[in-house]
Design a protein around this motif. Structure first.
Motif, PDB file in Angstrom:
ATOM      1  N   MET A  22      54.151  48.419   3.794  1.00  0.00           N
ATOM      2  CA  MET A  22      53.408  47.568   4.734  1.00  0.00           C
ATOM      3  C   MET A  22      51.950  48.019   4.776  1.00  0.00           C
ATOM      4  N   MET A  23      51.031  47.095   4.585  1.00  0.00           N
ATOM      5  CA  MET A  23      49.607  47.425   4.607  1.00  0.00           C
ATOM      6  C   MET A  23      49.162  47.779   6.019  1.00  0.00           C
ATOM      7  N   ALA A  24      48.079  48.545   6.109  1.00  0.00           N
ATOM      8  CA  ALA A  24      47.522  48.919   7.411  1.00  0.00           C
ATOM      9  C   ALA A  24      46.950  47.679   8.091  1.00  0.00           C
ATOM     10  N   LEU A  25      47.209  47.564   9.388  1.00  0.00           N
ATOM     11  CA  LEU A  25      46.747  46.424  10.156  1.00  0.00           C
ATOM     12  C   LEU A  25      45.393  46.746  10.771  1.00  0.00           C
ATOM     13  N   ARG A  78      46.752  40.680  -0.153  1.00  0.00           N
ATOM     14  CA  ARG A  78      45.876  41.560  -0.923  1.00  0.00           C
ATOM     15  C   ARG A  78      45.116  42.548  -0.044  1.00  0.00           C
ATOM     16  N   GLY A  79      45.371  42.535   1.254  1.00  0.00           N
ATOM     17  CA  GLY A  79      44.755  43.521   2.134  1.00  0.00           C
ATOM     18  C   GLY A  79      43.594  43.019   2.954  1.00  0.00           C
ATOM     19  N   TRP A  80      43.405  41.697   3.044  1.00  0.00           N
ATOM     20  CA  TRP A  80      42.272  41.125   3.777  1.00  0.00           C
ATOM     21  C   TRP A  80      42.680  40.662   5.173  1.00  0.00           C
ATOM     22  N   PHE A  81      43.786  41.167   5.664  1.00  0.00           N
ATOM     23  CA  PHE A  81      44.323  40.688   6.938  1.00  0.00           C
ATOM     24  C   PHE A  81      43.717  41.449   8.109  1.00  0.00           C
ATOM     25  N   ARG A  82      43.222  40.710   9.110  1.00  0.00           N
ATOM     26  CA  ARG A  82      42.640  41.302  10.311  1.00  0.00           C
ATOM     27  C   ARG A  82      43.168  40.557  11.539  1.00  0.00           C
ATOM     28  N   VAL A  83      43.214  41.270  12.654  1.00  0.00           N
ATOM     29  CA  VAL A  83      43.700  40.684  13.904  1.00  0.00           C
ATOM     30  C   VAL A  83      42.610  40.793  14.961  1.00  0.00           C
ATOM     31  N   VAL A  84      42.416  39.729  15.729  1.00  0.00           N
ATOM     32  CA  VAL A  84      41.471  39.714  16.840  1.00  0.00           C
ATOM     33  C   VAL A  84      42.253  39.463  18.124  1.00  0.00           C
ATOM     34  N   ALA A  85      42.237  40.434  19.024  1.00  0.00           N
ATOM     35  CA  ALA A  85      42.913  40.301  20.320  1.00  0.00           C
ATOM     36  C   ALA A  85      42.270  41.267  21.294  1.00  0.00           C
ATOM     37  N   PRO A  86      42.255  40.929  22.586  1.00  0.00           N
ATOM     38  CA  PRO A  86      41.635  41.824  23.579  1.00  0.00           C
ATOM     39  C   PRO A  86      42.315  43.190  23.590  1.00  0.00           C
ATOM     40  N   PRO A  87      41.565  44.257  23.861  1.00  0.00           N
ATOM     41  CA  PRO A  87      42.147  45.596  23.956  1.00  0.00           C
ATOM     42  C   PRO A  87      43.300  45.615  24.968  1.00  0.00           C
ATOM     43  N   LEU A 122      46.194  44.191  24.629  1.00  0.00           N
ATOM     44  CA  LEU A 122      47.126  43.081  24.448  1.00  0.00           C
ATOM     45  C   LEU A 122      47.888  43.273  23.137  1.00  0.00           C
ATOM     46  N   ASP A 123      49.201  43.391  23.232  1.00  0.00           N
ATOM     47  CA  ASP A 123      50.042  43.628  22.059  1.00  0.00           C
ATOM     48  C   ASP A 123      50.419  42.303  21.416  1.00  0.00           C
ATOM     49  N   VAL A 124      49.888  42.042  20.254  1.00  0.00           N
ATOM     50  CA  VAL A 124      50.224  40.820  19.525  1.00  0.00           C
ATOM     51  C   VAL A 124      51.034  41.137  18.270  1.00  0.00           C
ATOM     52  N   GLY A 125      51.588  42.345  18.230  1.00  0.00           N
ATOM     53  CA  GLY A 125      52.359  42.736  17.059  1.00  0.00           C
ATOM     54  C   GLY A 125      51.506  42.711  15.812  1.00  0.00           C
ATOM     55  N   ASP A 126      52.076  42.221  14.735  1.00  0.00           N
ATOM     56  CA  ASP A 126      51.291  42.133  13.494  1.00  0.00           C
ATOM     57  C   ASP A 126      50.843  40.696  13.223  1.00  0.00           C
ATOM     58  N   ALA A 127      50.930  39.841  14.271  1.00  0.00           N
ATOM     59  CA  ALA A 127      50.445  38.451  14.197  1.00  0.00           C
ATOM     60  C   ALA A 127      51.084  37.664  13.052  1.00  0.00           C
ATOM     61  N   GLY A 128      52.326  38.023  12.711  1.00  0.00           N
ATOM     62  CA  GLY A 128      53.060  37.293  11.683  1.00  0.00           C
ATOM     63  C   GLY A 128      52.888  37.832  10.286  1.00  0.00           C
ATOM     64  N   LEU A 129      52.178  38.963  10.138  1.00  0.00           N
ATOM     65  CA  LEU A 129      51.910  39.497   8.802  1.00  0.00           C
ATOM     66  C   LEU A 129      53.187  39.860   8.053  1.00  0.00           C
ATOM     67  N   SER A 130      54.135  40.519   8.717  1.00  0.00           N
ATOM     68  CA  SER A 130      55.361  40.945   8.031  1.00  0.00           C
ATOM     69  C   SER A 130      56.143  39.743   7.504  1.00  0.00           C
ATOM     70  N   HIS A 131      56.203  38.685   8.315  1.00  0.00           N
ATOM     71  CA  HIS A 131      56.892  37.476   7.866  1.00  0.00           C
ATOM     72  C   HIS A 131      56.135  36.829   6.709  1.00  0.00           C
ATOM     73  N   TYR A 132      54.813  36.822   6.811  1.00  0.00           N
ATOM     74  CA  TYR A 132      53.959  36.283   5.753  1.00  0.00           C
ATOM     75  C   TYR A 132      54.228  36.999   4.429  1.00  0.00           C
ATOM     76  N   LEU A 133      54.266  38.335   4.468  1.00  0.00           N
ATOM     77  CA  LEU A 133      54.491  39.116   3.249  1.00  0.00           C
ATOM     78  C   LEU A 133      55.892  38.894   2.688  1.00  0.00           C
ATOM     79  N   SER A 134      56.874  38.735   3.578  1.00  0.00           N
ATOM     80  CA  SER A 134      58.242  38.491   3.092  1.00  0.00           C
ATOM     81  C   SER A 134      58.338  37.138   2.403  1.00  0.00           C
ATOM     82  N   LEU A 135      57.629  36.157   2.933  1.00  0.00           N
ATOM     83  CA  LEU A 135      57.621  34.847   2.284  1.00  0.00           C
ATOM     84  C   LEU A 135      56.964  34.922   0.909  1.00  0.00           C
TER      85      LEU A 135
END
Length: 242
Positions: free
Chosen positions: A1-4, A100-109, A111-124
């Motif tokens: 899993m890539m670093a978020l 390819r590692g260009w994934f970024r998340v924007v959320a207020p400090p 606030l837990d938004v998990g990985d914003a769907g990244l794990s599901h995205y990578l599995s697909l």
């Protein structure tokens, strides 16, 4: 899993065009009072620009404007593009492969938004789905870059009153104030007028009593910048301190 990578909304001024000096000077040119190369004294520039604003001759502001590079959440950009008298060029989730590692998340400090769907995205993607299909798994917290261009009329008189008030979404409010800070020095008379009249919007002071309307702008700024842990730009603190 890539670093978020978790980031905060950002605004960079890319370009600006026109000027208050040019608009004020062209007044004489259009009405045959001076040749096209003429310039007017600064005090007359301010008087003319404020006169245009006061009397509702706002179309002249379309001869100046700016463009900004924004990076904010998809929730923010969905609201931004509702302002149709503007131009946009946005990062495409169809062609950007976040695997390819260009994934970024924007959320207020905080606030837990998990990985914003990244794990599901990578599995697909591992199952053979192209980015244009894998993106269905992504959430609103995904960061998106967008190039925005507005003329001064749209930005100062339409966008700003709608998106900096207490009734606006906190992220786009932060972005709008950052955009304002970036161009206030380029269009100082118009910026001052906008600052003075932005609270005229009927929903600007949502939740405040009538006698507290003078505090709307400062409350809007402090609330948005505090929520996101972003320092208020010096260009904006100058307006707040006056």
């Amino acid at each position: 899993m890539m670093a978020l990578e978790r980031i905060k909304p950002s605004v960079q001024l890319i370009d600006s065009w026109g000027s208050e000096d040019l608009v004020a000077g062209m007044t004489d040119v259009i009405y045959r009072g001076a040749p096209p190369s003429s310039r007017v004294p600064q005090e007359r520039v301010e008087r003319r620009i404020r006169s245009f604003l006061r009397d509702g001759h706002h179309s002249v502001l379309e001869f100046m404007g700016a463009s900004w590079l924004l990076e904010c959440s998809r929730a923010c950009t969905h609201e931004l593009i509702r302002h149709r008298v503007a131009s946009y060029w946005q990062e495409s989730q169809r062609y950007v492969d976040y695997g390819r590692g260009w994934f970024r998340v924007v959320a207020p400090p905080g606030l837990d938004v998990g990985d914003a769907g990244l794990s599901h995205y990578l599995s697909l993607e591992r199952m053979g789905a192209p980015p244009e299909d894998a993106r269905y798994a992504l959430g609103n917290a995904v960061a998106s870059r967008i190039w925005v261009q507005m003329n001064a009329r749209e930005f100062f008189l339409a966008f700003l009153p709608l998106r900096t008030g207490l009734g606006a979404f906190h992220e786009i409010r932060l972005v709008a104030w950052l955009m304002f800070s970036a161009v206030a020095g380029r269009f100082p008379v118009t910026a001052r007028w906008a600052w003075e009249h932005v609270t005229d919007h009927p929903d600007y002071c949502r939740g405040l009593k009538a006698e507290d309307r003078a505090e709307c702008r400062s409350k809007s700024i402090i609330d948005a910048f505090t929520k996101w842990g972003v320092e208020v730009p010096s260009e904006l603190t100058q307006f707040m301190g006056e």
